[in-house]
Design a protein around this motif. Structure first.
Motif, PDB file in Angstrom:
ATOM      1  N   GLU A 328       0.863  -1.331  -0.118  1.00 25.06           N
ATOM      2  CA  GLU A 328       0.059  -0.112   0.079  1.00 25.06           C
ATOM      3  C   GLU A 328       0.893   1.194   0.068  1.00 25.06           C
ATOM      4  N   ILE A 329       0.357   2.347  -0.687  1.00 22.82           N
ATOM      5  CA  ILE A 329       0.925   3.641  -0.729  1.00 22.82           C
ATOM      6  C   ILE A 329       0.156   4.575  -0.375  1.00 22.82           C
ATOM      7  N   GLU A 330       0.567   5.867   0.219  1.00 18.42           N
ATOM      8  CA  GLU A 330      -0.553   6.967   0.399  1.00 18.42           C
ATOM      9  C   GLU A 330      -1.064   7.262  -0.847  1.00 18.42           C
ATOM     10  N   PRO A 331      -2.410   7.748  -0.832  1.00 19.18           N
ATOM     11  CA  PRO A 331      -3.123   8.361  -2.100  1.00 19.18           C
ATOM     12  C   PRO A 331      -2.603   9.633  -2.459  1.00 19.18           C
ATOM     13  N   ASP A 332      -2.020  10.162  -1.621  1.00 17.65           N
ATOM     14  CA  ASP A 332      -1.167  11.449  -2.116  1.00 17.65           C
ATOM     15  C   ASP A 332       0.240  11.473  -2.511  1.00 17.65           C
ATOM     16  N   GLU A 333       0.723  10.223  -2.916  1.00 16.96           N
ATOM     17  CA  GLU A 333       1.973  10.208  -3.390  1.00 16.96           C
ATOM     18  C   GLU A 333       2.104  10.966  -4.772  1.00 16.96           C
ATOM     19  N   PRO A 334       3.225  11.889  -5.111  1.00 20.83           N
ATOM     20  CA  PRO A 334       3.237  12.451  -6.277  1.00 20.83           C
ATOM     21  C   PRO A 334       2.908  11.540  -7.696  1.00 20.83           C
ATOM     22  N   VAL A 335       3.544  10.458  -7.509  1.00 21.28           N
ATOM     23  CA  VAL A 335       3.047   9.362  -8.498  1.00 21.28           C
ATOM     24  C   VAL A 335       1.552   9.373  -8.952  1.00 21.28           C
ATOM     25  N   VAL A 336       0.956   9.101  -7.865  1.00 27.73           N
ATOM     26  CA  VAL A 336      -0.621   8.984  -7.872  1.00 27.73           C
ATOM     27  C   VAL A 336      -1.139  10.272  -8.388  1.00 27.73           C
ATOM     28  N   ARG A 337      -0.931  11.326  -7.861  1.00 28.32           N
ATOM     29  CA  ARG A 337      -1.435  12.837  -8.108  1.00 28.32           C
ATOM     30  C   ARG A 337      -1.108  12.820  -9.648  1.00 28.32           C
ATOM     31  N   ALA A 338       0.093  12.308 -10.314  1.00 25.08           N
ATOM     32  CA  ALA A 338       0.170  12.699 -11.661  1.00 25.08           C
ATOM     33  C   ALA A 338      -0.599  11.868 -12.368  1.00 25.08           C
ATOM     34  N   VAL A 339      -0.947  10.563 -12.020  1.00 23.42           N
ATOM     35  CA  VAL A 339      -1.808   9.587 -12.663  1.00 23.42           C
ATOM     36  C   VAL A 339      -3.324  10.516 -12.771  1.00 23.42           C
ATOM     37  N   GLN A 340      -3.890  10.888 -11.478  1.00 21.93           N
ATOM     38  CA  GLN A 340      -5.187  11.468 -11.353  1.00 21.93           C
ATOM     39  C   GLN A 340      -5.092  12.630 -12.324  1.00 21.93           C
ATOM     40  N   SER A 341      -4.200  13.563 -12.074  1.00 20.54           N
ATOM     41  CA  SER A 341      -4.061  14.914 -12.916  1.00 20.54           C
ATOM     42  C   SER A 341      -4.356  14.336 -14.387  1.00 20.54           C
ATOM     43  N   ALA A 342      -3.505  13.278 -14.909  1.00 19.41           N
ATOM     44  CA  ALA A 342      -3.701  12.937 -16.337  1.00 19.41           C
ATOM     45  C   ALA A 342      -5.101  12.488 -16.558  1.00 19.41           C
ATOM     46  N   MET A 343      -5.729  11.622 -15.695  1.00 18.52           N
ATOM     47  CA  MET A 343      -6.911  11.384 -15.963  1.00 18.52           C
ATOM     48  C   MET A 343      -8.017  12.548 -16.109  1.00 18.52           C
ATOM     49  N   GLY A 399      -2.790   4.432 -22.948  1.00 22.96           N
ATOM     50  CA  GLY A 399      -1.427   4.975 -23.439  1.00 22.96           C
ATOM     51  C   GLY A 399      -1.215   6.592 -23.566  1.00 22.96           C
ATOM     52  N   GLU A 400      -2.345   7.172 -23.767  1.00 21.01           N
ATOM     53  CA  GLU A 400      -2.452   8.733 -23.620  1.00 21.01           C
ATOM     54  C   GLU A 400      -2.474   9.052 -22.454  1.00 21.01           C
ATOM     55  N   THR A 401      -3.024   8.412 -21.399  1.00 20.60           N
ATOM     56  CA  THR A 401      -3.085   8.778 -19.925  1.00 20.60           C
ATOM     57  C   THR A 401      -1.821   8.540 -19.510  1.00 20.60           C
ATOM     58  N   LEU A 402      -1.111   7.445 -19.605  1.00 24.58           N
ATOM     59  CA  LEU A 402       0.358   7.067 -19.022  1.00 24.58           C
ATOM     60  C   LEU A 402       1.146   8.196 -19.603  1.00 24.58           C
ATOM     61  N   ALA A 403       1.161   8.580 -20.796  1.00 32.23           N
ATOM     62  CA  ALA A 403       2.082   9.523 -21.506  1.00 32.23           C
ATOM     63  C   ALA A 403       1.916  10.884 -20.654  1.00 32.23           C
ATOM     64  N   THR A 404       0.587  11.388 -20.578  1.00 34.15           N
ATOM     65  CA  THR A 404       0.362  12.765 -20.074  1.00 34.15           C
ATOM     66  C   THR A 404       0.848  12.470 -18.412  1.00 34.15           C
ATOM     67  N   ALA A 405       0.627  11.536 -17.767  1.00 36.65           N
ATOM     68  CA  ALA A 405       1.075  11.173 -16.378  1.00 36.65           C
ATOM     69  C   ALA A 405       2.416  11.340 -16.004  1.00 36.65           C
ATOM     70  N   ALA A 406       3.213  10.658 -17.161  1.00 36.58           N
ATOM     71  CA  ALA A 406       4.810  10.437 -16.839  1.00 36.58           C
ATOM     72  C   ALA A 406       5.287  11.934 -17.222  1.00 36.58           C
ATOM     73  N   GLU A 407       4.614  12.735 -18.062  1.00 37.19           N
ATOM     74  CA  GLU A 407       4.979  13.987 -18.408  1.00 37.19           C
ATOM     75  C   GLU A 407       5.013  14.941 -17.253  1.00 37.19           C
ATOM     76  N   ALA A 408       3.825  14.699 -16.436  1.00 38.38           N
ATOM     77  CA  ALA A 408       3.432  15.509 -15.356  1.00 38.38           C
ATOM     78  C   ALA A 408       4.226  15.102 -14.161  1.00 38.38           C
ATOM     79  N   TYR A 409       4.550  13.799 -14.142  1.00 38.72           N
ATOM     80  CA  TYR A 409       5.392  13.400 -12.832  1.00 38.72           C
ATOM     81  C   TYR A 409       6.774  13.992 -13.090  1.00 38.72           C
ATOM     82  N   LEU A 410       7.266  13.919 -14.150  1.00 42.78           N
ATOM     83  CA  LEU A 410       8.640  14.485 -14.502  1.00 42.78           C
ATOM     84  C   LEU A 410       8.820  16.073 -14.360  1.00 42.78           C
ATOM     85  N   ALA A 411       7.835  16.711 -14.567  1.00 46.39           N
ATOM     86  CA  ALA A 411       7.538  18.091 -14.532  1.00 46.39           C
ATOM     87  C   ALA A 411       7.755  18.524 -13.339  1.00 46.39           C
ATOM     88  N   ASN A 412       7.334  18.012 -12.182  1.00 50.18           N
ATOM     89  CA  ASN A 412       7.281  18.448 -10.816  1.00 50.18           C
ATOM     90  C   ASN A 412       8.557  18.076  -9.976  1.00 50.18           C
TER      91      ASN A 412
END
Length: 412
Positions: A328-343, A399-412
């Motif tokens: 389990e990880i915390e729901p507010d981990e940056p990688v989770v937030r990146a996926v949610q923002s992409a979604m 695929g589109e969501t993963l690409a958007t999430a990856a970019e968001a994660y690297l940008a922060n």
């Protein structure tokens, strides 16, 4: 240009070819070598590793005897793309497993010859999880194609042996195959394109009961194991119900049985005309996030011992196969937030994190201190299922969501 327009044809071809490989346990190498060649062809810096059986034998998920862990000729491969100053930014792993379970019966065609109809792809591994792996790879290629103004790295992993406890992922988590650290990971398991932050663990137990044989015509002279087993079955059913009430977790309230106990295999007796004097049962017990396999095992053993205590049947119960620790990880981990923002950017309404009643390779990375979320196309209801199928639009959207999430994660 959007993801579907840019990559649909290439992604289709890649996924179909990957599904043609019969990558059951121990047979991953041909697909991995093919994938390694594709990564190099597309400009990724490539890596390759094999797990060490003796190292895994010291891992709580695996049998303690290295001879019981098949690692030879089971490579895992990865490709790395770097952006800007990679050492100044984050490193994100996009992970998928290439292995599949045996096809079994119930197929209308060859399970390893992909079929497309009505916008769906049917093949063994289509949902679990070759299309998720393909989406991860093409998300990275999409990110490279747009050349984002970010610093960092994307690692795309194709690991072996997930269905056998995570052989490739466990090796990567314990002995980093890269000359850099990893900050977070996304595993492209079939989650219906929902973020998963908690995975259930599982305990595997093999029960053996021994009674006394006798001729069926004088069965009263024997000691059948069947009544004793019925006592065990009832005890485990009661334990399952008690755990559903006593062991709570907010992400598992929607499940009718949050911590299932399943007697998945049963063999008893030797001959129809003899009293059944032996029985073997294989049992899978769900372990909640926050629990440990060891603690749950002690309670299971106690219930089984009590169930047979007043019988004349001998009982042995031991671990077998692979144990899955929960993660389990915390729901507010940056990688989770990146996926949610992409979604959110893609118009998804249900971005709340979930828990699932199965295990995944994410647990190995979480145990190594690498926050890991599951997110991918398809449904786990299709996993290990005959006529396994996935909606192709879900693959493109993932695929589109993963690409958007990856970019968001690297940008922060």
């Amino acid at each position: 240009m959007d993801f579907a327009t840019a990559w649909d044809a290439d992604l289709r071809s890649f996924a179909d070819e990957l599904c043609r490989f019969e990558t059951t346990a121990g047979n991953e190498a041909p697909a991995q070598e093919w994938l390694h060649e594709r990564l190099a062809e597309w400009g990724f810096e490539t890596y390759r590793w094999e797990a060490d059986a003796e190292t895994l034998a010291a891992h709580p998920s695996f049998p303690s005897d290295p001879a019981e862990i098949e690692t030879a000729d089971r490579p895992s491969v990865a490709g790395v793309l770097e952006f800007g100053d990679p050492d100044a930014g984050r490193t994100l792993v996009l992970n998928g497993h290439v292995d599949v379970v045996p096809a079994g019966s119930g197929w209308e065609g060859d399970p390893f010859e992909p079929r497309r109809a009505d916008g769906r792809l049917t093949a063994r591994g289509a949902a679990d999880m070759k299309c998720g792996l393909a989406a991860c790879l093409f998300a990275a290629r999409q990110l490279e194609d747009v050349d984002p103004n970010v610093d960092g790295r994307i690692v795309v992993e194709s690991v072996a042996g997930e269905e056998e406890g995570g052989i490739g992922a466990a090796a990567a988590a314990r002995s980093n195959p890269y000359p850099f650290s990893r900050d977070a990971a996304i595993v492209g398991e079939p989650t219906d394109r929902r973020p998963v932050v908690a995975t259930e663990g599982s305990l595997m137990k093999r029960l053996r009961l021994a009674g006394r044989s006798a001729h069926a015509a004088t069965r009263w002279r024997g000691e059948s194991v069947l009544p004793a087993f019925e006592r065990v079955r009832q005890a485990l059913e009661e334990l399952e119900a008690e755990r559903a009430e006593l062991v709570s977790h907010p992400l598992y309230e929607a499940f009718p049985i949050p911590w299932p106990i399943c007697i998945g295999r049963l063999e008893a007796g030797r001959w129809a005309s003899s009293v059944a004097d032996e029985l073997t049962a294989e049992i899978r017990v769900g372990v909640a996030p926050g629990e440990t396999v060891d603690v749950v095992e002690r309670e299971v053993d106690r219930r089984i011992t009590e169930a047979v205590a007043e019988t004349d049947v001998d009982c042995e119960c031991e671990r077998f196969s692979i144990q899955f620790e929960p993660a389990e990880i915390e729901p507010d981990e940056p990688v989770v937030r990146a996926v949610q923002s992409a979604m959110t950017a893609r118009g998804h309404e249900r971005t709340d994190p979930r828990g699932v009643t199965y295990g995944a390779d994410s647990r190995h990375y979480v145990a190594a201190g690498i926050p890991t979320v599951l997110f991918g196309p398809g449904s786990v209801e299709q996993a290990h299922f005959p006529e396994e199928t996935i909606a192709w639009d879900d693959v493109l959207e993932a695929g589109e969501t993963l690409a958007t999430a990856a970019e968001a994660y690297l940008a922060n």
